[in-house]
Design a protein around this motif. Structure first.
Motif, PDB file in Angstrom:
ATOM      1  N   UNK A 268      50.344  39.876  58.434  1.00  0.00           N
ATOM      2  CA  UNK A 268      49.074  41.100  57.060  1.00  0.00           C
ATOM      3  C   UNK A 268      48.443  40.187  56.163  1.00  0.00           C
ATOM      4  N   UNK A 269      47.690  39.743  56.282  1.00  0.00           N
ATOM      5  CA  UNK A 269      46.820  38.849  54.942  1.00  0.00           C
ATOM      6  C   UNK A 269      46.176  39.531  54.141  1.00  0.00           C
ATOM      7  N   UNK A 270      47.719  39.728  53.182  1.00  0.00           N
ATOM      8  CA  UNK A 270      46.642  40.462  52.252  1.00  0.00           C
ATOM      9  C   UNK A 270      45.969  40.652  51.086  1.00  0.00           C
ATOM     10  N   UNK A 271      45.064  39.031  50.958  1.00  0.00           N
ATOM     11  CA  UNK A 271      44.673  38.313  50.411  1.00  0.00           C
ATOM     12  C   UNK A 271      43.014  39.226  50.535  1.00  0.00           C
ATOM     13  N   UNK A 272      43.235  39.460  51.870  1.00  0.00           N
ATOM     14  CA  UNK A 272      42.146  39.963  52.325  1.00  0.00           C
ATOM     15  C   UNK A 272      41.864  41.684  52.024  1.00  0.00           C
ATOM     16  N   UNK A 273      42.499  41.910  51.499  1.00  0.00           N
ATOM     17  CA  UNK A 273      42.709  43.199  51.517  1.00  0.00           C
ATOM     18  C   UNK A 273      42.346  43.696  50.267  1.00  0.00           C
ATOM     19  N   UNK A 274      42.452  42.665  48.746  1.00  0.00           N
ATOM     20  CA  UNK A 274      41.620  43.179  47.846  1.00  0.00           C
ATOM     21  C   UNK A 274      40.233  43.340  47.107  1.00  0.00           C
ATOM     22  N   UNK A 275      39.190  43.275  48.584  1.00  0.00           N
ATOM     23  CA  UNK A 275      38.436  43.198  48.255  1.00  0.00           C
ATOM     24  C   UNK A 275      37.657  44.239  49.236  1.00  0.00           C
ATOM     25  N   UNK A 276      36.511  45.303  48.651  1.00  0.00           N
ATOM     26  CA  UNK A 276      36.269  46.052  50.000  1.00  0.00           C
ATOM     27  C   UNK A 276      34.992  46.060  49.779  1.00  0.00           C
ATOM     28  N   UNK A 277      34.868  45.008  51.636  1.00  0.00           N
ATOM     29  CA  UNK A 277      33.196  44.985  51.551  1.00  0.00           C
ATOM     30  C   UNK A 277      32.487  46.271  51.815  1.00  0.00           C
ATOM     31  N   UNK A 278      30.780  46.465  51.327  1.00  0.00           N
ATOM     32  CA  UNK A 278      30.097  47.761  51.905  1.00  0.00           C
ATOM     33  C   UNK A 278      30.091  47.447  53.012  1.00  0.00           C
ATOM     34  N   UNK A 279      29.655  46.960  53.545  1.00  0.00           N
ATOM     35  CA  UNK A 279      29.969  46.342  55.247  1.00  0.00           C
ATOM     36  C   UNK A 279      30.351  45.665  55.767  1.00  0.00           C
ATOM     37  N   UNK A 280      30.995  45.570  57.137  1.00  0.00           N
ATOM     38  CA  UNK A 280      32.135  44.915  57.629  1.00  0.00           C
ATOM     39  C   UNK A 280      30.932  44.913  59.210  1.00  0.00           C
ATOM     40  N   UNK A 281      30.511  44.009  59.610  1.00  0.00           N
ATOM     41  CA  UNK A 281      29.744  44.514  61.053  1.00  0.00           C
ATOM     42  C   UNK A 281      30.630  43.291  62.108  1.00  0.00           C
TER      43      UNK A 281
END
Length: 329
Positions: free
Chosen positions: A1-14
């Motif tokens: 798992x790339x934990x760095x990606x979970x630091x940001x919560x996007x309003x929208x993932x497309x």
């Protein structure tokens, strides 16, 4: 798992970087929402996989997104022109796109959604599923279909020079494959399950009809392939079984969306053969809160209902609904 990606919560993932996925990204960007577009292949992957010489039925202005003019040398744009146009749109707006990254799982997590991909994980408040239908071909379900000579995708006619080619299908893809390979020196036989040709571009259909009438392309109607072998193919015709010498079979029988992905997510599908997904046509929201559908996926097995020109507005509806819901909070 790339934990760095979970630091940001996007309003929208497309999910999907086709024209409608890009349109959703443009709408999110215009609304000031954080977003990420995730695509399992290249940019506008379905268009990239179209035949090399493919010409759109639509005029260029009907394929436009983001208010960017789409100019073409001809009345109908080509595959190459469309690839150039959508690349330019992505660059002009510096769209946040991750290419060659497949979404493998989506699951709710604390009022958000966690998306697991082939390269990492992301959190999103909202998810837009804008995947196409070009990845899973409709199979013939006959012995020998797994042989390398059977192709469900057609790209360049030169490859079939001096080859005996059977083209299966009644619509645009079959017509283009039959005409182009014949013009490049193939011996072409067309096999059509119905009694007549289907929905074909108006400038192509008379050409194919004339080639059939002149006997330059052989055609069997109310017919189907029953078996494929290394150097032969069996065709069931109204007059009985026919065995032809054969080098390649181009099965232009259409494609279908990845319903297993929708089911894994928890999107409801009708139980009939159409497999329509459940969504609100006013907001595009599915039975899953904050999960939306956009583009051709909305039609289930009716893959000829939604096109770029009539589903661009899905992106507008989705982002408008997200903004309205945010204002109510």
């Amino acid at each position: 798992m790339n934990k760095k990606n979970l630091d940001t919560t996007y309003d929208i993932v497309i999910i999907g970087a086709g024209p409608i996925g890009l349109a959703a990204g443009l709408e999110a960007q215009k609304a000031g929402l954080s977003y990420l577009i995730v695509e399992k292949g290249c940019l506008v992957n379905s268009i990239y996989n179209y035949p090399l010489n493919m010409t759109f039925f639509s005029t260029s202005e009907r394929l436009e997104i983001g208010g960017v003019p789409f100019t073409s040398l001809n009345a109908k744009p080509t595959r190459a022109e469309a690839l150039e146009y959508y690349r330019r749109v992505a660059e002009k707006f510096a769209l946040n796109i991750h290419l060659f990254e497949a979404v493998e799982r989506l699951q709710p997590e604390g009022g958000l959604y966690r998306l697991s991909t082939s390269k990492g994980e992301y959190r999103a408040r909202h998810v837009v599923v804008a995947v196409g239908f070009y990845g899973i071909p409709n199979l013939l379900h006959v012995p020998g279909e797994n042989l390398p000579k059977v192709r469900h995708y057609y790209f360049d006619p030169h490859y079939y020079y001096r080859q005996k080619v059977v083209v299966v299908g009644a619509n645009n893809s079959a017509a283009d494959a039959a005409l182009e390979t014949w013009r490049k020196g193939a011996d072409v036989t067309l096999v059509v399950r119905q009694a007549e040709l289907g929905s074909i571009k108006y400038w192509t259909k008379p050409d194919l009809e004339n080639r059939i009438k002149e006997g330059e392309i052989k055609a069997y109607f109310n017919a189907s392939i029953t078996e494929v072998r290394g150097r032969e193919v069996d065709i069931q015709t109204p007059e009985g079984k026919l065995t032809l010498e054969n080098d390649f079979v181009l099965a232009m029988t259409g494609y279908q969306p990845d319903f297993s992905f929708l089911q894994q997510m928890g999107v409801n599908l009708t139980e009939d053969e159409k497999r329509y997904p459940q969504y609100d046509p006013e907001t595009m929201e599915t039975n899953l809160p904050n999960v939306y559908l956009a583009g051709v996926i909305c039609g289930g097995m009716d893959t000829h209902v939604w096109f770029i020109e009539n589903s661009r507005e899905h992106a507008v509806k989705i982002v408008r609904h997200i903004k309205q819901e945010a204002e109510r909070v």
